[in-house]
Design a protein around this motif. Structure first.
Motif, mmCIF file in Angstrom:
data_model
loop_
_atom_site.group_PDB
_atom_site.id
_atom_site.type_symbol
_atom_site.label_atom_id
_atom_site.label_comp_id
_atom_site.label_asym_id
_atom_site.label_seq_id
_atom_site.Cartn_x
_atom_site.Cartn_y
_atom_site.Cartn_z
ATOM 1 N N MET B 117 0.813 -1.215 0.000
ATOM 2 C CA MET B 117 0.000 0.000 0.000
ATOM 3 C C MET B 117 0.844 1.263 0.000
ATOM 4 O O MET B 117 0.347 2.351 -0.271
ATOM 5 N N GLY B 118 2.112 1.155 0.313
ATOM 6 C CA GLY B 118 2.991 2.316 0.274
ATOM 7 C C GLY B 118 2.899 3.216 1.483
ATOM 8 O O GLY B 118 3.358 4.357 1.431
ATOM 9 N N LEU B 119 2.300 2.724 2.579
ATOM 10 C CA LEU B 119 2.261 3.522 3.801
ATOM 11 C C LEU B 119 3.520 3.246 4.615
ATOM 12 O O LEU B 119 3.933 2.095 4.758
ATOM 13 N N LYS B 120 4.099 4.293 5.154
ATOM 14 C CA LYS B 120 5.335 4.120 5.924
ATOM 15 C C LYS B 120 5.027 4.047 7.413
ATOM 16 O O LYS B 120 3.966 4.470 7.866
ATOM 17 N N HIS B 124 9.994 2.100 12.492
ATOM 18 C CA HIS B 124 10.091 0.659 12.202
ATOM 19 C C HIS B 124 11.565 0.271 12.049
ATOM 20 O O HIS B 124 12.333 0.981 11.403
ATOM 21 N N PRO B 125 11.994 -0.848 12.659
ATOM 22 C CA PRO B 125 13.431 -1.179 12.649
ATOM 23 C C PRO B 125 13.977 -1.590 11.279
ATOM 24 O O PRO B 125 15.183 -1.485 11.052
ATOM 25 N N ASP B 126 13.124 -2.059 10.371
ATOM 26 C CA ASP B 126 13.656 -2.634 9.135
ATOM 27 C C ASP B 126 12.583 -2.551 8.051
ATOM 28 O O ASP B 126 12.040 -3.554 7.645
ATOM 29 N N LEU B 127 12.288 -1.337 7.631
ATOM 30 C CA LEU B 127 11.160 -1.155 6.717
ATOM 31 C C LEU B 127 11.595 -1.385 5.281
ATOM 32 O O LEU B 127 11.889 -0.461 4.538
ATOM 33 N N ARG B 128 11.666 -2.673 4.907
ATOM 34 C CA ARG B 128 11.938 -3.047 3.515
ATOM 35 C C ARG B 128 10.691 -3.690 2.938
ATOM 36 O O ARG B 128 9.808 -4.106 3.666
ATOM 37 N N ARG B 129 10.678 -3.833 1.609
ATOM 38 C CA ARG B 129 9.607 -4.601 0.986
ATOM 39 C C ARG B 129 9.713 -6.050 1.430
ATOM 40 O O ARG B 129 10.801 -6.541 1.730
ATOM 41 N N ILE B 130 8.559 -6.734 1.454
ATOM 42 C CA ILE B 130 8.593 -8.112 1.940
ATOM 43 C C ILE B 130 8.160 -9.104 0.869
ATOM 44 O O ILE B 130 8.598 -10.252 0.864
ATOM 45 N N LEU B 131 7.302 -8.689 -0.074
ATOM 46 C CA LEU B 131 6.839 -9.614 -1.121
ATOM 47 C C LEU B 131 7.477 -9.271 -2.459
ATOM 48 O O LEU B 131 8.030 -10.135 -3.128
ATOM 49 N N PHE B 139 3.045 0.278 -5.872
ATOM 50 C CA PHE B 139 2.407 -0.315 -4.703
ATOM 51 C C PHE B 139 1.132 -1.005 -5.179
ATOM 52 O O PHE B 139 0.103 -0.369 -5.398
ATOM 53 N N PRO B 140 1.198 -2.327 -5.334
ATOM 54 C CA PRO B 140 0.176 -3.023 -6.125
ATOM 55 C C PRO B 140 -1.233 -3.048 -5.541
ATOM 56 O O PRO B 140 -2.174 -3.241 -6.283
#
Lengths: 178, 191
Positions: B117-120, B124-131, B139-140
């Motif tokens: 969704m592209g919300l930050k 957060h300790p490690d805000l990377r993409r996960i999928l 942001f699909p």
């Protein structure tokens, strides 16, 4: 045409000699010892495992040696959904396999993207790799995989292996023979 | 305590910060402001024993203001009761505070919301993409992202193409026609 020379009958070896084309012998060796690269990406991999287990026993076709190093493999069985995130990794593994090599696209997803018409899924592994055999099914039964393997064996048995692999040597031989 | 009592004590402790407490078929929901999230989340965990964060989901109400909504699904192991917190996030803010230090499981949930969704999430300790992969430009799950995807290219990492969606997404027309007609699948010639 070269002249056919008559050779003396040798009872010691006559029973152990067969005459065949070089390609036929080479292909016979190749097709009966296809070591698969199990590219299991989704549920098709479960059927792939079933095909390798005792009930279906892919060893009957000489393809039981699943190798997890691409350098020891002959045929990549792409079993499952290829996401765009995975796509180039699959291609890279394929490129690490030594020639000659073949690809089986197992199941609907690997063949066409299957039911995943989505932003995240590659619509068929044939967009990246040259596929030899497509197997339908979602997932295909182990019998279908075995049938696909037999189709691949049939395809291999008609390949012009010597010419494909050593084109300059084949030309020289043909020149000498003509 | 039941879910209703949990919601009542939440309202008692925070007053007007807890808005619109509703009960629907035994499910308790309330709306909070994004600025009060961490305060209320800590209270929920420590005082109300809502110790299990089941899920965090995000909603894109495209065309409305504020555009995004984040929903926290909480559960109490001790009371076997659920409470749901909703908060609105306007598009220009685009971020809320993290709760990953309050419920560690929120770490990956927040990464997924960031990915899709592209919300930050601040802090957060490690805000990377996960999928999707790092570097994917879209942001699909946003409503303005087309279902068939958009082309992108990241050399040696990944690429995407537009998926053919002839006749709609995953359409099988029930009829006695051939499978080619029942499930149209045109492939552009350049593929």
């Amino acid at each position: 045409m070269p002249e056919t020379r008559a050779t003396a009958y040798d009872s010691k070896i006559e029973g152990n000699v067969i005459f065949t084309r070089f390609d036929a012998a080479l292909n016979w060796v190749r097709k009966n010892s296809l070591w698969p690269m199990p590219m299991g990406l989704a549920c098709c991999a479960i059927e792939l495992m079933a095909a390798a287990a005792s009930r279906f026993d892919i060893a009957r076709f000489g393809a039981e040696v699943m190798r997890f190093s691409p350098r020891q493999c002959d045929v990549m069985i792409v079993a499952g959904t290829v996401t765009y995130k995975m796509a180039l990794a699959v291609k890279r593994i394929y490129e690490q396999m030594p020639e000659p090599k073949w690809v089986i696209a197992m199941g609907a997803c690997a063949s066409t993207g299957g039911m995943y018409r989505s932003y995240a899924v590659l619509q068929g592994i044939d967009q990246l790799l040259p596929v030899d055999v497509y197997i339908s099914g979602c997932p295909p039964r182990p019998e279908a995989l075995l049938a696909g393997l037999m189709k691949l064996q049939e395809k291999i048995s008609w390949e012009r292996s010597f010419r494909n692999q050593k084109p300059e040597l084949a030309e020289k031989l043909e020149e000498a023979l003509s | 305590m039941t879910g209703q009592e949990l919601l009542d004590s939440l309202g008692k402790a925070f007053g007007s910060k807890v808005q619109d407490p509703t009960e629907f078929r035994g499910e308790m929901t309330c709306v909070i402001a994004a600025s009060d999230l961490r305060e209320i989340a800590k209270f929920c965990r420590d005082e109300l024993s809502l110790d299990y964060l089941i899920d965090i989901t995000s909603i894109d109400n495209f065309g409305e203001e504020p555009r995004f909504e984040i929903v926290y699904h909480l559960y109490s192991m001790a009371y076997a009761a659920h409470v749901r917190l909703r908060l609105k996030v306007p598009e220009e803010a685009g971020a809320v505070d993290t709760v990953s230090d309050i419920w560690p499981t929120a770490d990956w949930h927040e990464r997924e919301i960031y990915d899709m969704m592209g919300l930050k999430f601040n802090g957060h300790p490690d805000l990377r993409r996960i999928l999707m992969w790092d570097g994917y430009p879209f942001f699909p799950l946003r409503k303005d992202f087309p279902l068939e995807g958009l082309p992108s290219e990241m050399p040696d990492v990944a690429f995407t193409k537009v998926t053919p969606l002839e006749g709609g997404p995953f359409v099988t027309v029930p009829s006695t026609a051939t499978s080619k007609d029942r499930e149209p699948r045109a492939r552009p010639p350049e593929l």
